[in-house]
Motif scaffolding. Structure first.
Motif, mmCIF file in Angstrom:
data_model
loop_
_atom_site.group_PDB
_atom_site.id
_atom_site.type_symbol
_atom_site.label_atom_id
_atom_site.label_comp_id
_atom_site.label_asym_id
_atom_site.label_seq_id
_atom_site.Cartn_x
_atom_site.Cartn_y
_atom_site.Cartn_z
ATOM 1 N N ILE A 62 85.479 -84.170 57.539
ATOM 2 C CA ILE A 62 85.487 -85.482 56.637
ATOM 3 C C ILE A 62 85.392 -86.557 57.382
ATOM 4 N N ALA A 63 84.527 -87.410 56.838
ATOM 5 C CA ALA A 63 84.119 -88.619 57.482
ATOM 6 C C ALA A 63 85.467 -89.672 57.493
ATOM 7 N N LEU A 93 81.389 -84.493 52.051
ATOM 8 C CA LEU A 93 79.959 -84.523 51.954
ATOM 9 C C LEU A 93 79.422 -85.472 53.136
ATOM 10 N N VAL A 94 79.867 -86.455 53.366
ATOM 11 C CA VAL A 94 79.139 -87.563 54.422
ATOM 12 C C VAL A 94 79.516 -86.651 55.575
ATOM 13 N N GLY A 95 80.868 -86.425 55.792
ATOM 14 C CA GLY A 95 81.137 -85.788 57.151
ATOM 15 C C GLY A 95 80.259 -84.520 57.383
ATOM 16 N N GLY A 123 74.776 -82.789 51.059
ATOM 17 C CA GLY A 123 74.360 -84.205 51.377
ATOM 18 C C GLY A 123 73.308 -84.694 50.523
ATOM 19 N N GLY A 124 72.611 -85.872 50.779
ATOM 20 C CA GLY A 124 71.475 -86.288 49.935
ATOM 21 C C GLY A 124 71.866 -87.089 48.812
ATOM 22 N N LEU A 125 73.065 -88.022 48.882
ATOM 23 C CA LEU A 125 73.383 -88.853 47.912
ATOM 24 C C LEU A 125 72.705 -90.131 47.890
ATOM 25 N N HIS A 126 71.563 -90.468 47.717
ATOM 26 C CA HIS A 126 70.787 -91.532 48.196
ATOM 27 C C HIS A 126 70.983 -92.795 47.406
ATOM 28 N N TYR A 152 79.637 -92.000 47.874
ATOM 29 C CA TYR A 152 79.302 -92.384 49.225
ATOM 30 C C TYR A 152 77.868 -92.051 49.129
ATOM 31 N N ASN A 153 77.155 -92.884 50.065
ATOM 32 C CA ASN A 153 75.686 -92.353 50.298
ATOM 33 C C ASN A 153 75.722 -92.032 52.030
#
Length: 397
Positions: A61-62, A115-117, A139-142, A155-156
């Motif tokens: 986790i980020a 997802l960021v982490g 990921g890829g949440l642009h 979160y991006n």
């Protein structure tokens, strides 16, 4: 014995970042953004004999400090409160939370931060030399912005990862986005940063969210000339798409000379995708990651991190398309012919549509397009205009 010890410390070709907790980023059973596509892809790879358990690394986790690299603390606080049921009234509206695109769900901060982490885990695997390449399909949440969620993205992860690459590794980063939707959140995060280059190939915003990504969006201030957009016309087919992609990626990489490449691999340029208007087939998804790997090997000593993105036909398109990323990373030849029978048997009853039984799409996939020549010519003209700045600067040098 010494030989065995050396082998234990050899860099792996690729790492696959995954845990089932990534599926908890879930807005609702009917929302088009469905993370079951990651599970479908991984199962396809397993049943194809293309991945081993030792290749899979769980994401972390980020931390809040890491999220703050690209997001506002007030926004992070709002996301935390929303996921705990503590957001009242219309407070979330200004932050893009609680909308039709990004409805509130339990523990949304924790799910989003994971997802960021996952992308940060992929970054560390590559930059610390444990893997040549790394893939985080979660990921890829642009579309996520500094202080606002947008377009299914809270979160991006790519924006956070690029800042992380800059601060921890001092890297010069090339971000390549082949999602059918413009990678707006990442572009605007680095619009005035000369050490980050963003390249987005997407359907023109005339008819598609988010409506940005014109060729005139080239960066600002000292970052001018490091933002590149290639908006292709609706109904673009494989040949024209790949011509733009191959030409753009080679010229931009040669111009920018990055230390590492981060690619966003939306799988929504396919004809079957319900949210877009492009006419791609599986042929583009076979080529996209293989060209990215070649470019990374040529310019970045192989440093390539890949993330997922869009893709809303999760049954017929995304698993096959995303499997090609991993197969490119492991340098396996592109598969042909039938998909594994046990994969088809495992998932067909759950699928609302008949699964495509082969790695390739059936031919013909659609009726011929009357405007094909016109669309191809328009895309070629757009490509030449978009690359004009590079060619001019190269001549000046």
């Amino acid at each position: 014995m010494a030989k065995c010890a050396r082998n234990l410390h050899m860099t792996k070709n690729a790492s696959f970042i995954f845990s089932k907790e990534q599926l908890e980023y879930s807005f609702s059973d009917t929302h088009p953004f469905n993370q079951k596509r990651i599970l479908l892809t991984l199962d396809l790879l397993k049943k194809s004999g293309a991945i081993q358990e030792s290749d899979i690394i769980p994401p972390r986790i980020a931390t809040d400090a890491e999220l703050l690299l690209a997001h506002d603390h007030k926004f992070i606080d709002i996301v935390k409160k929303a996921g705990k049921g503590l957001l009242h009234g219309n407070v979330g509206d200004v932050y893009g939370i609680g909308t039709d695109d990004t409805p509130i769900f339990p523990n949304m901060h924790e799910a989003s931060a994971l997802l960021v982490g996952g992308t940060l885990t992929a970054v560390d695997e590559v930059m610390e030399g444990r893997s040549k390449y790394a893939l985080n399909l979660g990921g890829g949440l642009h579309h996520g912005f500094h202080g606002r969620a947008s377009g299914f993205c809270i979160y991006n992860d790519s924006s956070v990862a690029i800042k992380y690459l800059q601060e921890k590794y001092g890297a010069r980063v090339l971000y390549i986005d082949t999602d059918a939707h413009h990678g707006d959140g990442v572009q605007w995060s680095f619009y005035d940063d000369p050490s980050v280059c963003t390249l987005s190939i997407h359907e023109t915003g005339r008819y598609l969210f988010p409506g940005t990504g014109n060729i005139t969006e080239r960066g600002n201030g000292t970052g001018y000339g490091t933002s590149f957009n290639f908006p292709i016309d609706a109904f673009t087919e494989d040949e024209s798409f790949l011509n733009v992609y191959k030409t753009a990626i080679k010229e931009v990489t040669e111009f920018f000379k990055p230390d590492v490449i981060l690619t966003q691999n939306g799988a929504d340029a396919h004809y079957f995708d319900p949210l877009t208007h492009l006419y791609g087939t599986m042929a583009i998804y076979k080529e996209i990651p293989r060209i990215a790997r070649e470019i990374a090997d040529q310019y970045c000593d192989g440093k390539w991190i890949a993330v997922g993105g869009g893709g809303y036909d999760i049954w017929r398109v995304v698993p096959r398309a995303w499997a090609h990323i991993w197969l490119a990373m492991t340098q396996d030849s592109a598969p042909t012919g039938p998909l594994p029978a046990d994969w088809l048997a495992a998932w067909q009853d759950q699928s609302p549509v008949p699964l495509i039984p082969t790695w390739e799409d059936p031919e013909p996939l659609y009726e011929p397009i009357p405007r094909k020549a016109e669309i191809t010519e328009k895309n070629e003209q757009m490509l030449n205009r978009a690359l004009h700045i590079i060619r001019n600067e190269q001549r000046i040098k």
